[in-house]
Scaffold this motif. Structure first.
Motif: not given
Length: 122
Positions: A69-74, A76-84, A86-89
């Motif tokens: 969850r921390d990795f996904v948040r990081q 997400s913050e770097r790319t501006g993509l939402n967490e869903a 980022v998880t899929r990506g």
């Protein structure tokens, strides 16, 4: 696999545009590499195209894994993509990575991370 082909494969798997996929790939590799031991990050970089290998931070020392969850948040913050997205990506990046580099290097890298990361690889 060249950098453009890698990004195109990520874009297709994740349902993202090519620019978004390229940004996500770089951010994922950067965040992933910051968690791996210096040796594992170097091994992974050896098989990547130079542009992508540069996304893996050069470091020394042992692994410093973080929860997914921390990795996904990081990322997400770097790319501006939402967490869903980022998880899929991230799943698309790890799956493509598994096809682009030695499976042994990917398995060793994933072994340094919490088990929850392995469910992302398809």
């Amino acid at each position: 696999m060249e950098e453009r082909a890698f990004a195109a494969a990520v874009a297709e798997r994740a349902g993202l545009g090519k620019e978004e996929a390229a940004d996500l790939t770089r951010a994922t590799l950067e965040a992933l590499g910051s968690q791996l031991s210096g040796g594992e990050a170097r091994d992974l970089a050896l098989d990547l195209p130079s542009g992508l290998a540069q996304s893996l931070p050069a470091r020394s020392g042992g692994a410093h894994p973080v929860p997914l969850r921390d990795f996904v948040r990081q990322v997400s913050e770097r790319t501006g993509l939402n967490e869903a997205e980022v998880t899929r990506g991230t799943s698309a990046v790890l799956t493509t990575l598994g096809q682009a580099v030695s499976s042994t290097h990917v398995q060793h890298a994933l072994a340094q991370l919490p088990a929850e990361y392995r469910r992302l690889v398809l």
